[in-house]
Design a protein around this motif. Structure first.
Motif: not given
Length: 120
Positions: A24-25, A99-100, A28, A31-32
């Protein structure tokens, strides 16, 4: 003006997160990166393997010294980077806030420049 976002992760965090949390990280972060690319800001990006597979090398007085990872003396590792083309430092900082990884790691913002003053 190029800026690099270095993702500084705590050691052991990837293992603690587990497979599902890691996937999941990573999604993300992908996508970023896709968003930065769509905005025309992304020059390069890479994720790095953990320091368990890393090797540190020094050459002193002609003698090479290598140390295999993981490195007990460090608390963080570089987990990856984003190389950006930003107009200003403030723009790079604003992107770093988006940024995640800033939620679980430290995002270090560095201008790409010569390593000493006076260099061309």
């Amino acid at each position: 003006m190029p800026y690099m976002l270095l993702i500084m992760e705590p050691h052991g965090q990837r293992a603690e997160r587990g497979l599902a949390g890691g996937q999941e990280a990573y999604a993300r972060m992908l996508r970023f990166g896709d968003g930065l690319k769509a905005r025309g800001l992304l020059l390069a990006t890479e994720s790095l393997a953990s320091t368990e597979q890393a090797v540190r090398l020094q050459v002193r007085e002609g003698q090479a010294r290598m140390v295999d990872g993981p490195f007990a003396e460090t608390k963080e590792m570089v987990g990856g980077f984003f190389l950006l083309d930003c107009a200003t430092r403030e723009e790079a900082l604003a992107i770093a806030r988006e940024c995640p990884a800033a939620e679980w790691a430290t995002v270090e913002v560095r201008e790409v420049a010569p390593c000493y003053h006076g260099a061309a």
